[in-house]
Design a protein around this motif. Structure first.
Motif, PDB file in Angstrom:
ATOM      1  N   ASP A  73    -119.089  36.530  50.076  1.00 48.86           N
ATOM      2  CA  ASP A  73    -118.296  37.518  50.789  1.00 48.86           C
ATOM      3  C   ASP A  73    -116.874  37.646  50.273  1.00 48.86           C
ATOM      4  N   GLU A  74    -116.504  36.791  49.339  1.00 48.78           N
ATOM      5  CA  GLU A  74    -115.128  36.818  48.863  1.00 48.78           C
ATOM      6  C   GLU A  74    -115.102  36.612  47.353  1.00 48.78           C
ATOM      7  N   ASP A  75    -113.949  36.802  46.768  1.00 44.95           N
ATOM      8  CA  ASP A  75    -113.783  36.624  45.336  1.00 44.95           C
ATOM      9  C   ASP A  75    -114.067  35.172  44.955  1.00 44.95           C
ATOM     10  N   ALA A  76    -114.885  34.970  43.956  1.00 43.98           N
ATOM     11  CA  ALA A  76    -115.267  33.626  43.518  1.00 43.98           C
ATOM     12  C   ALA A  76    -114.227  32.995  42.603  1.00 43.98           C
ATOM     13  N   GLY A  77    -113.057  33.599  42.506  1.00 42.81           N
ATOM     14  CA  GLY A  77    -112.025  33.090  41.607  1.00 42.81           C
ATOM     15  C   GLY A  77    -111.645  31.644  41.842  1.00 42.81           C
ATOM     16  N   GLN A  78    -111.638  31.214  43.102  1.00 42.30           N
ATOM     17  CA  GLN A  78    -111.261  29.827  43.403  1.00 42.30           C
ATOM     18  C   GLN A  78    -112.212  28.830  42.755  1.00 42.30           C
ATOM     19  N   ILE A  79    -113.492  29.077  42.915  1.00 44.91           N
ATOM     20  CA  ILE A  79    -114.482  28.157  42.348  1.00 44.91           C
ATOM     21  C   ILE A  79    -114.535  28.314  40.834  1.00 44.91           C
ATOM     22  N   ARG A  80    -114.398  29.539  40.359  1.00 39.50           N
ATOM     23  CA  ARG A  80    -114.393  29.803  38.911  1.00 39.50           C
ATOM     24  C   ARG A  80    -113.241  29.064  38.245  1.00 39.50           C
ATOM     25  N   ASN A  81    -112.057  29.092  38.869  1.00 38.60           N
ATOM     26  CA  ASN A  81    -110.900  28.387  38.321  1.00 38.60           C
ATOM     27  C   ASN A  81    -111.113  26.878  38.333  1.00 38.60           C
ATOM     28  N   ILE A 100    -113.934  25.232  38.181  1.00 38.00           N
ATOM     29  CA  ILE A 100    -114.896  24.894  37.131  1.00 38.00           C
ATOM     30  C   ILE A 100    -114.230  24.966  35.756  1.00 38.00           C
ATOM     31  N   GLY A 101    -113.444  26.006  35.536  1.00 37.14           N
ATOM     32  CA  GLY A 101    -112.786  26.172  34.237  1.00 37.14           C
ATOM     33  C   GLY A 101    -111.719  25.133  33.960  1.00 37.14           C
ATOM     34  N   GLU A 102    -111.075  24.634  35.010  1.00 33.36           N
ATOM     35  CA  GLU A 102    -109.954  23.700  34.842  1.00 33.36           C
ATOM     36  C   GLU A 102    -110.357  22.235  34.942  1.00 33.36           C
ATOM     37  N   LEU A 152    -118.072  30.798  29.775  1.00 34.63           N
ATOM     38  CA  LEU A 152    -119.208  29.888  29.919  1.00 34.63           C
ATOM     39  C   LEU A 152    -120.507  30.661  30.074  1.00 34.63           C
ATOM     40  N   VAL A 153    -120.500  31.659  30.934  1.00 34.94           N
ATOM     41  CA  VAL A 153    -121.721  32.404  31.231  1.00 34.94           C
ATOM     42  C   VAL A 153    -122.145  33.267  30.050  1.00 34.94           C
ATOM     43  N   VAL A 154    -121.197  33.900  29.405  1.00 34.44           N
ATOM     44  CA  VAL A 154    -121.531  34.751  28.255  1.00 34.44           C
ATOM     45  C   VAL A 154    -122.079  33.903  27.116  1.00 34.44           C
ATOM     46  N   ALA A 155    -121.439  32.759  26.870  1.00 39.24           N
ATOM     47  CA  ALA A 155    -121.839  31.920  25.745  1.00 39.24           C
ATOM     48  C   ALA A 155    -123.159  31.199  25.993  1.00 39.24           C
ATOM     49  N   ASP A 156    -123.399  30.778  27.248  1.00 39.59           N
ATOM     50  CA  ASP A 156    -124.559  29.920  27.488  1.00 39.59           C
ATOM     51  C   ASP A 156    -125.026  30.005  28.936  1.00 39.59           C
ATOM     52  N   LYS A 157    -125.372  31.209  29.394  1.00 39.99           N
ATOM     53  CA  LYS A 157    -125.749  31.432  30.787  1.00 39.99           C
ATOM     54  C   LYS A 157    -126.885  30.511  31.222  1.00 39.99           C
ATOM     55  N   ASP A 158    -127.851  30.288  30.349  1.00 35.79           N
ATOM     56  CA  ASP A 158    -129.021  29.492  30.711  1.00 35.79           C
ATOM     57  C   ASP A 158    -128.691  28.022  30.942  1.00 35.79           C
ATOM     58  N   ARG A 159    -127.483  27.620  30.670  1.00 35.21           N
ATOM     59  CA  ARG A 159    -127.062  26.238  30.922  1.00 35.21           C
ATOM     60  C   ARG A 159    -126.431  26.082  32.304  1.00 35.21           C
ATOM     61  N   GLU A 205    -128.215  37.498  40.431  1.00 34.76           N
ATOM     62  CA  GLU A 205    -127.710  36.746  39.281  1.00 34.76           C
ATOM     63  C   GLU A 205    -126.347  37.239  38.826  1.00 34.76           C
ATOM     64  N   VAL A 206    -126.128  38.540  38.892  1.00 33.85           N
ATOM     65  CA  VAL A 206    -124.841  39.098  38.470  1.00 33.85           C
ATOM     66  C   VAL A 206    -123.728  38.574  39.369  1.00 33.85           C
ATOM     67  N   MET A 207    -123.952  38.624  40.676  1.00 36.72           N
ATOM     68  CA  MET A 207    -122.943  38.125  41.604  1.00 36.72           C
ATOM     69  C   MET A 207    -122.768  36.615  41.450  1.00 36.72           C
ATOM     70  N   ALA A 208    -123.868  35.886  41.278  1.00 35.87           N
ATOM     71  CA  ALA A 208    -123.808  34.436  41.129  1.00 35.87           C
ATOM     72  C   ALA A 208    -123.058  34.034  39.869  1.00 35.87           C
ATOM     73  N   SER A 209    -123.136  34.843  38.832  1.00 32.92           N
ATOM     74  CA  SER A 209    -122.418  34.504  37.593  1.00 32.92           C
ATOM     75  C   SER A 209    -120.913  34.527  37.792  1.00 32.92           C
ATOM     76  N   ASN A 210    -120.443  35.167  38.869  1.00 33.87           N
ATOM     77  CA  ASN A 210    -119.002  35.177  39.166  1.00 33.87           C
ATOM     78  C   ASN A 210    -118.462  33.812  39.549  1.00 33.87           C
ATOM     79  N   PHE A 211    -119.346  32.857  39.840  1.00 29.79           N
ATOM     80  CA  PHE A 211    -118.903  31.493  40.131  1.00 29.79           C
ATOM     81  C   PHE A 211    -118.348  30.817  38.876  1.00 29.79           C
ATOM     82  N   PHE A 212    -118.715  31.310  37.716  1.00 33.62           N
ATOM     83  CA  PHE A 212    -118.401  30.635  36.458  1.00 33.62           C
ATOM     84  C   PHE A 212    -117.399  31.426  35.629  1.00 33.62           C
ATOM     85  N   PRO A 213    -116.555  30.702  34.866  1.00 31.71           N
ATOM     86  CA  PRO A 213    -115.679  31.406  33.924  1.00 31.71           C
ATOM     87  C   PRO A 213    -116.526  32.244  32.963  1.00 31.71           C
ATOM     88  N   LYS A 214    -116.066  33.433  32.670  1.00 35.98           N
ATOM     89  CA  LYS A 214    -116.848  34.381  31.854  1.00 35.98           C
ATOM     90  C   LYS A 214    -117.259  33.785  30.517  1.00 35.98           C
TER      91      LYS A 214
END
Length: 156
Positions: A91-99, A101-103, A131-138, A120-129
């Protein structure tokens, strides 16, 4: 022994399409794996431990998933290996969790998609771009790919 924190999304969207049955099946399957220690938590407005020794995992889905509470819990508990069971609807921007994970270099965060309506598209917002672009299946798995998700926690 690899310790994994299994966090179960218990927001309102998890109350439909037999997602509770899928979660029960995934969790029973997890417990069959040797070499892992699992701690189970429910997450919606807060994060609560699901006591071990239950004959089954019991949770009530409802409300919203509070990402701030999830991030706070991960940080205060100093979690390293996280397996999030979710349908991806947030329901909210996943930036907190994405940051987070990235940091956080030693944080291994994996997501298991639950339900026929898993977004899957919305769920990918949990991850820094990157990571997901390079190796989504991981990082993103379906409930049928549980073996691969667990293998991804093992040191290379």
């Amino acid at each position: 022994m690899i310790e994994i924190s299994v966090i179960i999304d218990c927001s309102g969207s998890m109350s439909v399409l037999s997602k509770d049955d899928i979660i029960q099946s995934v969790c029973r399957n997890l417990l069959l794996h040797e070499g892992f220690e699992f701690n189970f938590y429910s997450w919606s407005e807060s994060v609560e431990e699901i006591p071990s020794g239950n004959s089954g995992l019991s949770f009530d889905a409802g409300g919203k998933s509070n990402l701030s509470k999830l991030v706070e819990f991960i940080q205060t508990q100093n979690l390293k290996n996280i397996l999030l069971l979710t349908d991806g609807f947030i329901d909210e921007d996943a930036g907190q969790i994405r940051n987070l994970i990235g940091e956080t270099e030693d944080l291994n965060f994996r997501l298991i998609g639950i339900g026929a309506d898993f977004d899957e598209v919305m769920a990918s917002n949990f991850f820094p771009k990157n990571l997901v672009v390079a190796d989504k299946d991981r990082f993103l798995f379906s409930a049928l790919d549980l073996e691969a998700a667990l293998e991804s926690f093992s040191p290379v």
